[in-house]
Design a protein around this motif. Structure first.
Motif, PDB file in Angstrom:
ATOM      1  N   MET A   1       0.842  -1.201   0.000  1.00 45.08           N
ATOM      2  CA  MET A   1       0.000   0.000   0.000  1.00 45.08           C
ATOM      3  C   MET A   1       0.876   1.249   0.000  1.00 45.08           C
ATOM      4  SD  MET A   1      -2.984   1.070   2.687  1.00 45.08           S
ATOM      5  CE  MET A   1      -4.223   2.275   2.208  1.00 45.08           C
ATOM      6  N   ILE A   2       0.584   2.199  -0.874  1.00 42.00           N
ATOM      7  CA  ILE A   2       1.341   3.444  -0.943  1.00 42.00           C
ATOM      8  C   ILE A   2       0.498   4.586  -0.370  1.00 42.00           C
ATOM      9  CG2 ILE A   2       2.451   5.144  -2.446  1.00 42.00           C
ATOM     10  CD1 ILE A   2       3.106   2.907  -4.368  1.00 42.00           C
ATOM     11  N   VAL A   3       1.050   5.271   0.612  1.00 39.93           N
ATOM     12  CA  VAL A   3       0.412   6.447   1.197  1.00 39.93           C
ATOM     13  C   VAL A   3       1.330   7.645   0.985  1.00 39.93           C
ATOM     14  CG1 VAL A   3      -0.554   7.490   3.275  1.00 39.93           C
ATOM     15  CG2 VAL A   3      -0.717   5.010   2.944  1.00 39.93           C
ATOM     16  N   ASP A   4       0.847   8.633   0.277  1.00 42.21           N
ATOM     17  CA  ASP A   4       1.590   9.871   0.055  1.00 42.21           C
ATOM     18  C   ASP A   4       1.476  10.706   1.328  1.00 42.21           C
ATOM     19  OD1 ASP A   4       2.471  12.414  -0.700  1.00 42.21           O
ATOM     20  OD2 ASP A   4       1.713  12.212  -2.739  1.00 42.21           O
ATOM     21  N   ALA A   5       2.590  10.962   1.985  1.00 45.42           N
ATOM     22  CA  ALA A   5       2.581  11.583   3.311  1.00 45.42           C
ATOM     23  C   ALA A   5       2.359  13.094   3.293  1.00 45.42           C
ATOM     24  CB  ALA A   5       3.889  11.280   4.028  1.00 45.42           C
ATOM     25  N   LEU A   6       2.342  13.722   2.116  1.00 45.78           N
ATOM     26  CA  LEU A   6       2.224  15.183   2.110  1.00 45.78           C
ATOM     27  C   LEU A   6       1.662  15.675   0.780  1.00 45.78           C
ATOM     28  CD1 LEU A   6       2.814  17.772   3.768  1.00 45.78           C
ATOM     29  CD2 LEU A   6       5.017  17.885   2.594  1.00 45.78           C
ATOM     30  N   PHE A 207      16.854   3.478   9.959  1.00 43.91           N
ATOM     31  CA  PHE A 207      15.808   4.220  10.676  1.00 43.91           C
ATOM     32  C   PHE A 207      14.461   4.023   9.987  1.00 43.91           C
ATOM     33  CE2 PHE A 207      14.283   8.442  12.489  1.00 43.91           C
ATOM     34  CZ  PHE A 207      14.462   8.089  13.819  1.00 43.91           C
ATOM     35  N   GLU A 208      14.351   2.924   9.215  1.00 41.18           N
ATOM     36  CA  GLU A 208      13.233   2.781   8.286  1.00 41.18           C
ATOM     37  C   GLU A 208      11.864   2.761   8.956  1.00 41.18           C
ATOM     38  OE1 GLU A 208      14.468  -1.412   9.320  1.00 41.18           O
ATOM     39  OE2 GLU A 208      15.421   0.528   8.990  1.00 41.18           O
ATOM     40  N   LYS A 209      11.760   2.273  10.188  1.00 43.40           N
ATOM     41  CA  LYS A 209      10.461   2.202  10.854  1.00 43.40           C
ATOM     42  C   LYS A 209       9.979   3.558  11.354  1.00 43.40           C
ATOM     43  CE  LYS A 209       9.919  -2.206  10.327  1.00 43.40           C
ATOM     44  NZ  LYS A 209       8.886  -2.712   9.390  1.00 43.40           N
ATOM     45  N   LEU A 239      10.792  -0.884   0.230  1.00 42.87           N
ATOM     46  CA  LEU A 239      10.280   0.281   0.948  1.00 42.87           C
ATOM     47  C   LEU A 239       8.947  -0.024   1.617  1.00 42.87           C
ATOM     48  CD1 LEU A 239      11.198   2.876  -1.766  1.00 42.87           C
ATOM     49  CD2 LEU A 239      12.290   2.660   0.470  1.00 42.87           C
ATOM     50  N   GLU A 240       8.087  -0.793   0.940  1.00 42.52           N
ATOM     51  CA  GLU A 240       6.810  -1.163   1.537  1.00 42.52           C
ATOM     52  C   GLU A 240       7.022  -2.075   2.734  1.00 42.52           C
ATOM     53  OE1 GLU A 240       3.259  -2.042  -0.689  1.00 42.52           O
ATOM     54  OE2 GLU A 240       4.223  -1.405  -2.541  1.00 42.52           O
ATOM     55  N   GLU A 241       7.956  -3.009   2.623  1.00 42.98           N
ATOM     56  CA  GLU A 241       8.238  -3.910   3.739  1.00 42.98           C
ATOM     57  C   GLU A 241       8.750  -3.148   4.955  1.00 42.98           C
ATOM     58  OE1 GLU A 241      10.932  -6.740   2.074  1.00 42.98           O
ATOM     59  OE2 GLU A 241       9.342  -7.945   1.146  1.00 42.98           O
ATOM     60  N   GLY A 242       9.488  -2.083   4.720  1.00 45.67           N
ATOM     61  CA  GLY A 242       9.996  -1.259   5.815  1.00 45.67           C
ATOM     62  C   GLY A 242       8.974  -0.306   6.382  1.00 45.67           C
ATOM     63  N   LEU A 245       6.617   3.493   2.739  1.00 46.26           N
ATOM     64  CA  LEU A 245       5.633   3.951   1.749  1.00 46.26           C
ATOM     65  C   LEU A 245       4.209   3.989   2.282  1.00 46.26           C
ATOM     66  CD1 LEU A 245       6.816   2.317  -1.609  1.00 46.26           C
ATOM     67  CD2 LEU A 245       7.248   4.613  -0.726  1.00 46.26           C
ATOM     68  N   GLY A 246       4.001   3.660   3.555  1.00 42.35           N
ATOM     69  CA  GLY A 246       2.623   3.728   4.025  1.00 42.35           C
ATOM     70  C   GLY A 246       2.397   3.326   5.466  1.00 42.35           C
ATOM     71  N   ALA A 247       2.863   2.147   5.864  1.00 44.65           N
ATOM     72  CA  ALA A 247       2.528   1.620   7.185  1.00 44.65           C
ATOM     73  C   ALA A 247       2.981   2.533   8.319  1.00 44.65           C
ATOM     74  CB  ALA A 247       3.132   0.227   7.363  1.00 44.65           C
TER      75      ALA A 247
END
Length: 262
Positions: A1-6, A207-209, A239-242, A245-247
């Motif tokens: 899942m991709i979440v655009d943070a801004l 620092f991915e989390k 990136l998604e696993e880390g 991109l969303g979590a």
């Protein structure tokens, strides 16, 4: 899942500067084109309309996370009331922009907004680009941000742009603070070919989390962000696993029902 943070929108599609299309339709098309599932839709104090943000979220509830722009240059009583009203209206966070509000990072208005946000279960996002017309800080920005964050451990904080060109130092001072998330929107794409790009690559490994990233729409899009990340050696899968991109950012908006996290 991709979440655009801004992301940001304006009613007439005009932006602060430059020939950008900041309309809702342009944002939705950019999200579709770049396979973005959700976006944090933020108001900009003194510039954009918070009602527009709410209307967009009401019409597209599965697409947007509403964040209210709060002018920290207002009287303290007005700031407190504005944050309370944001919570009552259904906003999930507030956006603080010291430069546009004409305040410092450590002003009473900023402290009041963040503290009130925490009391009402809202996440506070704070822009960390330090440049004129803001006066010189007289001390490193990361030190100022450390002071700010340690005073507000009761509030979920997102450091927007990550302390900008002090992103690595900022990451180190907030590392122990689990209520703080580091956003590298704009900072990554602007400085990717400088040593700061190497700093962000280091953070992606270590620092991915505690990282999130967005497009800073309308000035960017997630396609450009993903291309930049690919250039640093990171695939969307990694990136998604880390959680980058969303979590990670969804954890900072717990009002979202868990079934949207995919």
């Amino acid at each position: 899942m991709i979440v655009d943070a801004l992301t940001h929108i304006t009613k007439d599609g005009k932006w602060l500067s430059g020939d950008y299309d900041a309309s809702l339709s342009a944002l939705l098309e950019s999200m579709r084109k770049n396979a973005v599932d959700m976006a944090v839709l933020t108001g900009i104090p003194t510039f954009s309309d918070n009602r527009l943000i709410l209307d967009a979220c009401c019409h597209h509830p599965s697409h947007f996370i509403p964040v209210c722009g709060i002018d920290t240059g207002m009287p303290l009583e007005s700031i407190t009331q504005a944050v309370k009203e944001a919570a009552a209206l259904g906003f999930m966070g507030i956006k603080i922009h010291p430069r546009l509000s004409g305040t410092t990072f450590l002003s009473d208005g900023v402290h009041t907004a963040i503290k009130t946000a925490g009391r009402h279960n809202l996440t506070a996002m704070i822009c960390t680009i330090q440049r004129p017309p803001m006066p010189p800080l007289g001390r490193p920005l990361y030190d100022v941000l450390h002071e700010l964050c340690t005073k507000h451990d009761e509030t979920r904080l997102i450091i927007v742009h990550g302390g900008y060109f002090e992103v690595l130092a900022t990451s180190e001072v907030i590392r122990p603070l689990e209520n703080v998330l580091l956003d590298v929107s704009l900072t990554l794409t602007r400085f990717a070919r400088s040593s700061i790009g190497d700093d962000i690559a280091f953070l992606l490994d270590t620092f991915e989390k505690r990282l999130c990233i967005g497009s800073d729409f309308p000035e960017g899009d997630m396609g450009k962000v993903l291309n930049t990340l690919t250039g640093l050696g990171y695939t969307p899968k990694i990136l998604e696993e880390g959680g980058i991109l969303g979590a990670n950012i969804l954890r900072f908006f717990p009002q979202i029902h868990s079934d949207k996290t995919g």
